[in-house]
Design a protein around this motif. Sequence first.
Motif, short mmCIF file in Angstrom:
data_model
loop_
_atom_site.label_atom_id
_atom_site.label_comp_id
_atom_site.label_asym_id
_atom_site.label_seq_id
_atom_site.Cartn_x
_atom_site.Cartn_y
_atom_site.Cartn_z
N VAL A 112 5.96 -10.78 14.01
CA VAL A 112 5.14 -9.75 13.39
C VAL A 112 4.96 -8.61 14.38
O VAL A 112 5.08 -8.79 15.58
CB VAL A 112 3.75 -10.30 12.97
CG1 VAL A 112 3.88 -11.30 11.85
CG2 VAL A 112 3.02 -10.92 14.16
N GLY A 113 4.68 -7.43 13.83
CA GLY A 113 4.39 -6.29 14.69
C GLY A 113 5.53 -5.88 15.58
O GLY A 113 5.32 -5.26 16.63
N GLY A 392 5.94 -8.42 6.79
CA GLY A 392 4.53 -8.72 6.96
C GLY A 392 3.99 -9.70 5.94
O GLY A 392 2.95 -10.33 6.17
N ARG A 431 -0.16 -3.65 0.69
CA ARG A 431 -0.42 -2.48 1.52
C ARG A 431 -1.56 -1.72 0.86
O ARG A 431 -1.54 -1.43 -0.31
CB ARG A 431 0.84 -1.59 1.59
CG ARG A 431 0.83 -0.52 2.71
CD ARG A 431 0.02 0.73 2.45
NE ARG A 431 0.43 1.53 1.31
CZ ARG A 431 1.36 2.48 1.35
NH1 ARG A 431 1.98 2.77 2.45
NH2 ARG A 431 1.66 3.17 0.25
N THR A 466 -7.70 -5.82 5.73
CA THR A 466 -6.64 -6.09 6.71
C THR A 466 -5.62 -4.96 6.70
O THR A 466 -5.09 -4.58 5.65
CB THR A 466 -5.94 -7.42 6.37
OG1 THR A 466 -6.92 -8.47 6.36
CG2 THR A 466 -4.86 -7.73 7.39
N ALA A 467 -5.36 -4.41 7.88
CA ALA A 467 -4.38 -3.34 8.08
C ALA A 467 -4.71 -2.07 7.29
O ALA A 467 -3.83 -1.28 6.99
CB ALA A 467 -2.97 -3.81 7.74
N TYR A 498 -0.65 -7.02 6.04
CA TYR A 498 0.28 -6.24 6.85
C TYR A 498 1.54 -5.95 6.05
O TYR A 498 2.19 -6.86 5.54
CB TYR A 498 0.62 -7.00 8.13
CG TYR A 498 -0.60 -7.24 8.99
CD1 TYR A 498 -1.15 -6.20 9.73
CD2 TYR A 498 -1.22 -8.48 9.04
CE1 TYR A 498 -2.28 -6.39 10.51
CE2 TYR A 498 -2.35 -8.69 9.82
CZ TYR A 498 -2.87 -7.65 10.55
OH TYR A 498 -3.99 -7.84 11.31
N PRO A 502 2.27 -1.44 9.73
CA PRO A 502 0.91 -1.37 9.17
C PRO A 502 0.16 -0.12 9.61
O PRO A 502 0.23 0.30 10.75
CB PRO A 502 0.24 -2.63 9.72
CG PRO A 502 1.35 -3.57 9.99
CD PRO A 502 2.49 -2.71 10.45
N ARG A 552 -0.19 0.91 17.17
CA ARG A 552 0.58 0.41 16.05
C ARG A 552 0.93 1.53 15.07
O ARG A 552 1.81 1.35 14.24
CB ARG A 552 -0.18 -0.69 15.31
CG ARG A 552 -0.26 -1.99 16.07
CD ARG A 552 -0.89 -3.07 15.22
NE ARG A 552 -0.16 -3.27 13.99
CZ ARG A 552 0.92 -4.05 13.88
NH1 ARG A 552 1.39 -4.66 14.94
NH2 ARG A 552 1.52 -4.21 12.73
#
Length: 731
Positions: A112-113, A392, A431, A466-467, A498, A502, A552
Motif C-alpha cells: 500500500v502507499g 487500495g 474514494r 478514511t483518506a 484508500y 489517496p 502522500r
Amino acid sequence: MSTPLESPPLANAWDRRSFIKITALAGGGLLLGISWRLDAADVPATGDFSPNAFIRIMPNGSVSLIAPNSEMGQGAKTALPMIIAEELDVPWKNVTVYQADLNPIYGRQSAVGSQSTQSNYTPLRQAGATGRALLVQAAAQSWGVAESECTTDQGVVLHQASNRRATYGELASKAATLPPPANVQLKNPEDFKLLGTRVPGVDNEKIVTGQPLFGIDVQKPGLLYAAYVKSHVFGASIGEAVLDDVKKLPGVKDAFVLQGVNGLIPGVAIVANSTWNAFSASQKLRVQWEESLGANQSSDSYAQQAVELNKGVNLGDLPAGGKNLEADYHYPYLAHATMEPQNCTALFKDGVMEMWCPSQVPSAGQGLVVRGLGLPASNVIVHVTRVGGGFGRRGSNEFSLEVAAIAQKMEGTPVKLTWSREHDMAHDNYRTAGWHFFRGSVDNAGKLAAWRDHFVTTGRNNQAGTAAGMNAGEFPGGFVADLKFQQSVVNTNVPTGYWRAPGANGNTWAIQSFIDELAHAAGRDPLEFRLDLLAAAPAAAAAPAGGGRGGRGGAGGGASGPRLSEVLRLAADRAGWGKKLPRGQGQGVAFSNTNGAFVAVIADVTVSKDGKVHIDKLTAAVNAGLIVNLSSAESQVQGSLIDGIGAAMLLKITIDKGQVQQANFDDYPLLRMPDAPTVVDVHFVKSVLPPTGLGEPALPPASAAVCNAIFAATGKRIRTLPFANEDLKWS
C-alpha cells in the motif's frame, strides 16, 4: 507456520531488531534469511516464531528468492527479488522467485502507499550483500587467501591472482557453516548491472497462458462456493430472512444468517456447489432489512450540505490591486472496480483457519479473523495469492472475515467466497467525494499573491473519513505566504477508503486546475506561472515537510520546488510545450509530489466541433529515485496516467436513498482502448538515490493536465468530474 497478528515494520528495522539466520540445507546448500527479534508486545502470547529465508542457493547453482510483498500488477514480485539478486551478484536467469506467505520473518508485508520497494530497498540489498560476503568468505578460506583479494561476478567467486574460481553452488555448503559478517559492503549504485534494466515480470508467461495464480483460481478437494448477501443500504441491519426456500434451490448446500461477529456486517451466507448456483440463489433470497439512519441520504443532499457549509466560512479578504478569482470544484465518489472481484478461500479444521487470499495487507485480514472469531493468531494461516487489481481496495479485508465465519460454520470443508460485480460495486470502501471552494489573487506582476481554499469532504461525526482529509500543507502550501485553508465535513453513511494515490487523486486535479485558471487570469503562460511559483517558496519554513498528509498528496513544502521544476522542464521539453496549435487543439500541464516521487504531465488533446475529446499524447517526466525495473516502472506510470484520465472522464458513484446507484460496467464504464491516449511518453530523471513510490504518483496530475488542455483547446473550464457529458462544443 506461525503468523502473529501484526508484523514488525521492515523499514528502519535492520540495525535495531534484525539478525541473519544461516542454515545448511539437506544435501548441501545455503539458506539465508533475515529474522526480526520481536519484542513481547509484537507477538501474541499464543504465538511462536518460525523463521523462513529470503535466499536459497543449491549445490547446482540454482538460486531461489522470496518476494515478501503482494503482487497486484505493480511488479513487486519481480522488483524486490531483483534487489537481492543485484547485491548477491547472481545472473537473473538462474533465479526462481516464490511468493511469500504471511510470516513475520518478511517484515511488514503490505503493498500500500507505493511502499513495497521504498521500504524493502535497503534491507533486501543488505540481505543480498550478506549472502555475497558469506560466499566470498567461504572461497577465501578454501583457497587460503584474503577475502579482499576475491571478487564476484554473476554467481562466481574469483581470485584473479591465482586464476581460481568457484561457483556459488560449489561454495554454498561451506558458506552455510560460517557466521554472518557484522557489516557488509553494499555496491555502489553506479556499478549496478541488473537494477535499472528491463526485466519481464516473473509471472508473465503464466498469466498469458491462463495458469492459476489469482485468489479466484484457488481450488481445493471438496471445495464449496459461497455468496454473502448484505443490505445495499449502508448501515442497515438484518431483520428476518426466509432461508427454507433458498435451501431447496439447485446446488445449494446450506444458508444461514451471520450476525454478532465482531467486525462483520450482518448478512446471509449461501453455500453451494458452484459460484453460479450461489449467486443465483442469492438473487432469490428474501430478506427484511431493518431501516438505516442513512436511508434518506443522497449525493444531491451531500452537495447541498457542502454549499451550506461554505456559506458559513470566511477565510478573509483577498489583497486589493491585483486580479481576484473564485471557482468551485467538485469530484465524486469512486469505486475501485478491480477486475478480480473480492474473494477469499478458507478451510477451518482442528481449530486452525487456513486461508488463501488476494490481499494487499494480509496481516489486516488475519487480524480481522483473530478478533472476529476469537482464534489465536498462530491458528490463522494466510497464503498470499496474486491480486487481480488492488488500487487500495484490498487493503481492507472484510471478505477475509466473511469467508472465515462461513468456513467455521462449514468445519472441515473448504469454502471459496466470491463477491458478484454488483455486490462489489455496492459494498466498496469508496474514494471520497470532495468540494473545493477556491478564491485566489494574482498581483500586477502576474504572480500568485493569495490563496483561499475551503475544502469540504465526507466523513462521520464531523471527522473526515478514511483518506478523505487534507490540510494546509498541500500545494500551494509552502509557496505562497498569504494562504488560508479550512476543512469541513459532510456527515454520511458511505464508507470511504484508500483509492490509488489517496487524497491527491482528487485534490491535485482541483488545485492544479485552479492554478491554471489563475495563470490565465494573469495573462501568463501556465508553465512559466508554475515555475515562477516553485522558485519563490516564501513560506517554505512554515510548511509541513513533504506536503500535506505526510507527502502522500499535493506538493506542499518549498523544499520540493527544485525537483518539481526539474520534471516540469523535462516534460515541457519532451512535449514541445508552447507550440502554436489550431482551434480545437490544446496543451495542458500539471504536477504532483506524491509518495515521494515528483511527476509532471503535459497533455495534448483534440476536441472536435461536436465536443468529443481525444487525448493525442500524454508526456510524463518522473523523478522517483533509482529505477529498479525499467519495464515495470514505465508500465506503472502509463497505467497511472490512464487510470487518472479514465476516472476523470467517465467515472462517478452516486448515492440515492442510502445506497449506490451504479451496479456494473454498463453504468460505471472504465476507459476503453479507442478512448485511450494515442501516445504515452514517459521519461525518468536518472538518479542513484533510493527508490520512491511509483505505483501511484503519476495518477494525480494526469486529470488536471487533460482538463487544462481542454480549456486551452475550447476556452471551457471543467470544474466538475466526470467530464464525459460536459458541453465542450465549439464553433
